[in-house]
Design a protein around this motif. Structure first.
Motif, PDB file in Angstrom:
ATOM      1  N   ASP A   1      24.163   1.373 -44.620  1.00 18.42           N
ATOM      2  CA  ASP A   1      22.760   1.419 -44.796  1.00 18.42           C
ATOM      3  C   ASP A   1      22.417   0.885 -46.363  1.00 18.42           C
ATOM      4  OD1 ASP A   1      19.868   1.816 -45.003  1.00 18.42           O
ATOM      5  OD2 ASP A   1      20.154   3.762 -44.481  1.00 18.42           O
ATOM      6  N   ILE A   2      21.324   0.038 -46.660  1.00 18.88           N
ATOM      7  CA  ILE A   2      20.908  -0.286 -47.892  1.00 18.88           C
ATOM      8  C   ILE A   2      20.699   0.734 -48.896  1.00 18.88           C
ATOM      9  CG2 ILE A   2      18.836  -0.907 -47.263  1.00 18.88           C
ATOM     10  CD1 ILE A   2      21.019  -2.733 -49.530  1.00 18.88           C
ATOM     11  N   ASP A   3      20.269   1.804 -48.054  1.00 16.98           N
ATOM     12  CA  ASP A   3      19.726   3.022 -48.818  1.00 16.98           C
ATOM     13  C   ASP A   3      20.911   3.764 -49.339  1.00 16.98           C
ATOM     14  OD1 ASP A   3      17.225   2.565 -48.283  1.00 16.98           O
ATOM     15  OD2 ASP A   3      16.949   4.062 -46.939  1.00 16.98           O
ATOM     16  N   GLN A   4      22.165   3.630 -49.244  1.00 14.63           N
ATOM     17  CA  GLN A   4      23.306   4.042 -49.979  1.00 14.63           C
ATOM     18  C   GLN A   4      23.645   3.672 -50.921  1.00 14.63           C
ATOM     19  OE1 GLN A   4      25.457   3.723 -45.525  1.00 14.63           O
ATOM     20  NE2 GLN A   4      26.852   3.757 -47.280  1.00 14.63           N
ATOM     21  N   TYR A   5      22.933   2.711 -51.520  1.00 19.24           N
ATOM     22  CA  TYR A   5      23.551   2.025 -52.723  1.00 19.24           C
ATOM     23  C   TYR A   5      22.437   1.983 -53.739  1.00 19.24           C
ATOM     24  CZ  TYR A   5      26.953  -0.186 -49.521  1.00 19.24           C
ATOM     25  OH  TYR A   5      27.834  -0.228 -48.639  1.00 19.24           O
TER      26      TYR A   5
ATOM     27  N   ASP B   1      21.804   0.426 -56.793  1.00 14.89           N
ATOM     28  CA  ASP B   1      21.252  -0.860 -56.837  1.00 14.89           C
ATOM     29  C   ASP B   1      21.191  -1.597 -55.535  1.00 14.89           C
ATOM     30  OD1 ASP B   1      20.665  -3.265 -57.661  1.00 14.89           O
ATOM     31  OD2 ASP B   1      21.976  -3.207 -59.760  1.00 14.89           O
ATOM     32  N   GLN B   2      20.261  -1.688 -54.955  1.00 10.07           N
ATOM     33  CA  GLN B   2      20.250  -2.194 -53.829  1.00 10.07           C
ATOM     34  C   GLN B   2      20.332  -3.746 -53.871  1.00 10.07           C
ATOM     35  OE1 GLN B   2      16.759  -0.804 -51.336  1.00 10.07           O
ATOM     36  NE2 GLN B   2      17.451   1.454 -51.496  1.00 10.07           N
TER      37      GLN B   2
ATOM     38  N   ALA C   1      23.891  -4.694 -54.062  1.00  6.29           N
ATOM     39  CA  ALA C   1      24.446  -4.537 -52.875  1.00  6.29           C
ATOM     40  C   ALA C   1      24.237  -5.691 -51.853  1.00  6.29           C
ATOM     41  CB  ALA C   1      24.085  -3.153 -52.230  1.00  6.29           C
ATOM     42  N   ARG C   2      22.840  -6.111 -51.891  1.00  2.73           N
ATOM     43  CA  ARG C   2      22.585  -7.154 -50.904  1.00  2.73           C
ATOM     44  C   ARG C   2      23.252  -8.455 -51.403  1.00  2.73           C
ATOM     45  NH1 ARG C   2      18.883  -6.075 -47.408  1.00  2.73           N
ATOM     46  NH2 ARG C   2      17.287  -4.180 -47.986  1.00  2.73           N
TER      47      ARG C   2
ATOM     48  N   ARG D   1      18.260  -3.582 -43.083  1.00  3.67           N
ATOM     49  CA  ARG D   1      18.543  -2.159 -43.400  1.00  3.67           C
ATOM     50  C   ARG D   1      19.822  -1.786 -43.466  1.00  3.67           C
ATOM     51  NH1 ARG D   1      13.409   1.128 -41.952  1.00  3.67           N
ATOM     52  NH2 ARG D   1      12.677   0.429 -44.009  1.00  3.67           N
TER      53      ARG D   1
ATOM     54  N   GLU E   1      19.697   9.621 -48.907  1.00  8.33           N
ATOM     55  CA  GLU E   1      20.040   8.254 -48.903  1.00  8.33           C
ATOM     56  C   GLU E   1      20.934   7.959 -47.735  1.00  8.33           C
ATOM     57  OE1 GLU E   1      22.520   9.858 -52.392  1.00  8.33           O
ATOM     58  OE2 GLU E   1      20.506  10.419 -51.421  1.00  8.33           O
TER      59      GLU E   1
END
Length: 341
Positions: free
Chosen positions: A76-80, A82-83, A86-87, A95, A142
């Motif tokens: 999940d992007i929320d794990q990172y 610095d999103q 990560a993307r 997501r 997160e």
């Protein structure tokens, strides 16, 4: 963050052949070190997912209870923290996305690929999955969505094959994932400079520092199989029922003895799990001999564990038992698992 990055640079640089994302870091505004750190972590995630799935799938006949497993690892992007990084580094467009797909798994046969965005499970959109379940309260904020998504996927698989709506390269698709039973357990890498491994009854965690210490996948499998054995034998529940203290006082008296009993069982079962999955069980002997000689203090000298030489003797004994048996359909029924009866 810098220390975590250093942990992965060498590994990622060796395995990931000059990724364009790292070359283009000046345009995107991210350092190549940070990009390689995340790519290195994803590489370790892929290894632990591949080895873990191979162990639970190969030993499915002997596990009770069983659960449907896909060989799919999501993130999940929320794990990172610095999103944006990560993307860019991991190609996460939505997501929740595919982080790893185990070979010869239902996820691979369905055609799922790393970077696919998961939009819906059996028609239920990811954003509509509730996060207010009391069972999620113990999860850090997160990680609540990914825990809820995994739980929703497990429930859907328990009812049969699952349809996933995904997004790939801007195109929406539907894929059907087979519900195939295997031993229960998830697998994950925990970012840590300590060499450690653990099992909580549901998840096997291997620290990043420990993962980098293995010489090959067979050694990796030896440690995963030991922790998986704890889960399959429901050791946490057993110790809780015995009111075992796992803290400082767990190193003494009855608590220490009961914990040591579970460690002995996990060692004994681990080589059977390895052999059934096609990993050389002698790798457990090699790994613990090397690790014991180099790091024979700490947990290896605690009262809750045998010293490394005694552990190696246990492995040798179990391997000899298998050598004296005729496999059934190419597998060795592990004496400690109920499904082997």
């Amino acid at each position: 963050m810098r220390q975590m990055i250093r942990t992965y640079i060498a590994l990622a640089a060796l395995v990931i052949a000059a990724p364009l994302s790292a070359q283009e870091q000046s345009d995107a505004g991210f350092s190549s070190d940070a990009i390689l750190a995340l790519k290195g972590l994803q590489l370790l995630d892929d290894r632990v997912n591949t080895i873990g799935y191979r162990l639970i799938a190969a030993n499915a006949a002997f596990c009770e209870p069983k659960i449907a497993q896909t060989g799919l690892m999501l993130h999940d992007i929320d794990q990172y923290p610095d999103q944006a990084l990560a993307r860019f580094a991991l190609g996460i467009d939505g997501r929740v996305a595919v982080n790893a797909v185990a070979p010869d798994s239902p996820a691979e046969r369905a055609g799922l690929l790393v970077r696919d965005t998961i939009l819906a499970i059996n028609g239920q959109k990811i954003e509509d999955i509730a996060l207010d379940d009391p069972a999620l309260a113990k999860q850090p904020p997160e990680y609540r969505r990914i825990a809820a998504v995994n739980d929703q996927l497990d429930k859907a698989l328990a009812r049969g094959d699952v349809t996933l709506d995904i997004l790939r390269g801007g195109e929406q698709r539907q894929l059907t994932v087979e519900s195939r039973p295997a031993c229960p357990s998830r697998f994950q890498i925990s970012v840590s400079e300590d060499r450690s491994a653990s099992a909580n009854g549901e998840i096997v965690s291997i620290s990043s520092a420990m993962a980098e210490y293995f010489l090959d996948d067979a050694e990796f499998a030896a440690v995963i199989a030991h922790e998986l054995a704890h889960n399959l034998l429901q050791h946490r529940d057993r110790l809780d029922a015995q009111d075992v203290n796992r803290g400082f006082f767990g190193q003494f008296g009855k608590s220490a003895g009961r914990i040591k009993d579970t460690e002995i069982e996990a060692d004994r079962l681990s080589v059977w799990l390895m052999a059934n999955a096609g990993y050389d069980p002698d790798a457990a002997v090699r790994f613990w001999t090397r690790y014991g000689k180099e790091h024979g203090k700490g947990i290896l000298s605690a009262s809750t564990h045998y010293r490394w030489k005694k552990r190696v003797e246990l492995f040798v004994e179990e391997i000899a038992k298998m050598a004296a048996m005729e496999p059934v359909d190419g597998k060795y029924p592990p004496p400690l698992l109920a499904g082997s009866d």
